[in-house]
Enzyme design. Structure first.
Site, PDB file in Angstrom:
ATOM      1  N   ASN A  63       0.889  -0.779  -0.280  1.00 19.14           N
ATOM      2  CA  ASN A  63      -0.181  -0.046   0.227  1.00 19.14           C
ATOM      3  C   ASN A  63       1.256   1.054  -0.044  1.00 19.14           C
ATOM      4  OD1 ASN A  63      -2.033   2.586   0.290  1.00 19.14           O
ATOM      5  ND2 ASN A  63      -2.691   0.978   2.446  1.00 19.14           N
ATOM      6  N   LYS A  65      -0.192   4.655  -0.189  1.00 22.02           N
ATOM      7  CA  LYS A  65      -0.619   5.191   0.383  1.00 22.02           C
ATOM      8  C   LYS A  65      -0.264   6.631  -0.223  1.00 22.02           C
ATOM      9  CE  LYS A  65      -0.988   3.140   5.242  1.00 22.02           C
ATOM     10  NZ  LYS A  65      -0.392   3.021   6.317  1.00 22.02           N
ATOM     11  N   HIS A 147      -9.708   0.250   5.890  1.00 23.44           N
ATOM     12  CA  HIS A 147      -8.463   0.291   5.820  1.00 23.44           C
ATOM     13  C   HIS A 147      -8.669   1.534   6.600  1.00 23.44           C
ATOM     14  CE1 HIS A 147      -3.897   2.708   7.020  1.00 23.44           C
ATOM     15  NE2 HIS A 147      -3.633   1.036   6.226  1.00 23.44           N
ATOM     16  N   GLU A 149      -6.745   4.235   8.101  1.00 27.13           N
ATOM     17  CA  GLU A 149      -7.411   6.003   8.366  1.00 27.13           C
ATOM     18  C   GLU A 149      -7.923   6.006   7.277  1.00 27.13           C
ATOM     19  OE1 GLU A 149      -2.190   5.017   7.158  1.00 27.13           O
ATOM     20  OE2 GLU A 149      -3.445   5.378   5.603  1.00 27.13           O
ATOM     21  N   GLU A 217      -4.669  -5.225  10.699  1.00 25.16           N
ATOM     22  CA  GLU A 217      -3.567  -4.349  11.216  1.00 25.16           C
ATOM     23  C   GLU A 217      -4.099  -4.056  12.014  1.00 25.16           C
ATOM     24  OE1 GLU A 217      -2.417  -2.638   7.309  1.00 25.16           O
ATOM     25  OE2 GLU A 217      -4.160  -1.769   7.108  1.00 25.16           O
ATOM     26  N   GLY A 223       2.459   2.677  11.056  1.00 20.73           N
ATOM     27  CA  GLY A 223       3.074   3.713  10.527  1.00 20.73           C
ATOM     28  C   GLY A 223       3.602   4.268  12.001  1.00 20.73           C
ATOM     29  N   SER A 263       3.609  -1.886  10.616  1.00 26.18           N
ATOM     30  CA  SER A 263       4.255  -1.909  10.716  1.00 26.18           C
ATOM     31  C   SER A 263       5.690  -3.118   9.534  1.00 26.18           C
ATOM     32  CB  SER A 263       5.118  -1.485  11.624  1.00 26.18           C
ATOM     33  OG  SER A 263       4.814  -0.235  12.323  1.00 26.18           O
TER      34      SER A 263
END
Length: 307
Positions: A63, A65, A147, A149, A217, A223, A263
């Site tokens: 991904n 992003k 996701h 985010e 996730e 991240g 990560s």
């Protein structure tokens, strides 16, 4: 080689009774998995097989992003095109929307292309959105939906995400369906509750599970440099597979790939990949580095056993 899995919701910090996020699984848990192994009684030529609970092929997605420029993506695609990747892995990358056409027209056929999001229905007067039909038109095979985010920054809820997944699947795109808990939810012992609720929203909406990959996730690991221990990730993956068995079907539980994201990098992928129910990865920052992403793809070798 397929092995049976069960999960125990009291360790690895998934319940308040556990004092440490990094607790190792109990001895009985390890004994259970050991008991599933069957070793040959006499020497014979060996071949490499993949040992996973699920029956699907190892899957690694990258991904990208909201990162990249025309130049940097040209370099990344060049690195990926020249990388030596294990053959028994499905590999997918998800560039930003504005570079999808550049990537689909220049990337090797060995790697498929995913979008990072799609609209809930057919295109039209929806400013800023991208339709599934448009994604298919330029060669996309997959889309990432749910996701964290999108959930926690953009504000998409479970039902909205489920409807988007249903439309994408009905129109022929594969869906990488993301689930995962916030740090405060894990610390409150709600990891399973959150993941199951998110899974239910997908299950209530989708027409079939044939083209779905589930990406677990944990939000606290995305991240941040913090990575769930292999045992923590395995524990949730076992629980997800068990939920699918009880709430969808045993066949879906067996064939649906459950991948880990948070990560993941070239240093930790090998240990994570060894876990029986980790069927691959959804990679963030490390997927922007061609050689490191190749290392993660090739971590499938740590799953191979002699048979």
């Amino acid at each position: 080689m397929s092995m049976v899995s069960t999960y125990c919701p009291h360790f690895s910090g998934l319940r308040r009774s556990s004092p440490n996020l990094h607790n190792a699984p109990s001895q009985s848990f390890l004994q259970h998995f050991s008991s599933q192994l069957r070793l040959p009684s006499s020497p014979k030529p060996c071949r490499a097989v993949i040992a996973m609970s699920g029956s699907g092929k190892f899957f690694v997605g990258g991904n990208w992003k909201c990162n990249g420029t025309k130049d940097s993506i040209t370099k990344l695609v060049s690195d990926l095109n020249s990388a030596k990747l294990e053959s028994d892995v499905d590999v997918v990358v998800a560039p930003p929307f504005v570079y999808l056409d550049q990537v689909t027209s220049s990337l090797t056929d060995r790697i498929e292309v995913s979008a990072q999001n799609s609209w809930i229905g057919k295109g039209g007067a929806f400013t800023g959105e991208i339709s599934v039909e448009q994604l298919k038109d330029i060669g996309c095979k997959w889309v990432i939906l749910g996701h964290s985010e999108r959930r926690h920054v953009i504000g998409e809820d479970d039902q909205f995400i489920g409807k988007k997944a249903a439309y994408a699947l009905n129109e022929g795109l594969g869906v990488i369906a993301c689930i995962g808990e916030l740090l405060e939810e894990r610390e409150a012992g709600k990891t399973f509750d959150v993941c199951f609720q998110q899974l239910k929203a997908f299950a209530d909406a989708v027409p079939s599970w044939d083209n779905i990959v589930i990406a677990y996730e944990p939000v606290w690991a995305i991240g941040t440099g913090k990575v769930a221990t292999p045992q923590q990730a395995q524990e949730v993956h076992v629980a997800v597979r068990d939920w699918l068995k009880k709430n969808v079907s045993e066949e879906v539980a067996s064939k649906t790939r459950i991948i880990y994201g948070g990560s993941v990098n070239g240093s930790n992928c090998g240990e994570l990949a060894k876990e029986e129910d980790i069927d691959g990865f959804l990679v963030g920052g490390a997927s922007l580095k061609g050689p490191e992403f190749a290392t993660i793809v090739n971590s499938v070798t740590t799953k191979k056993v002699a048979a």
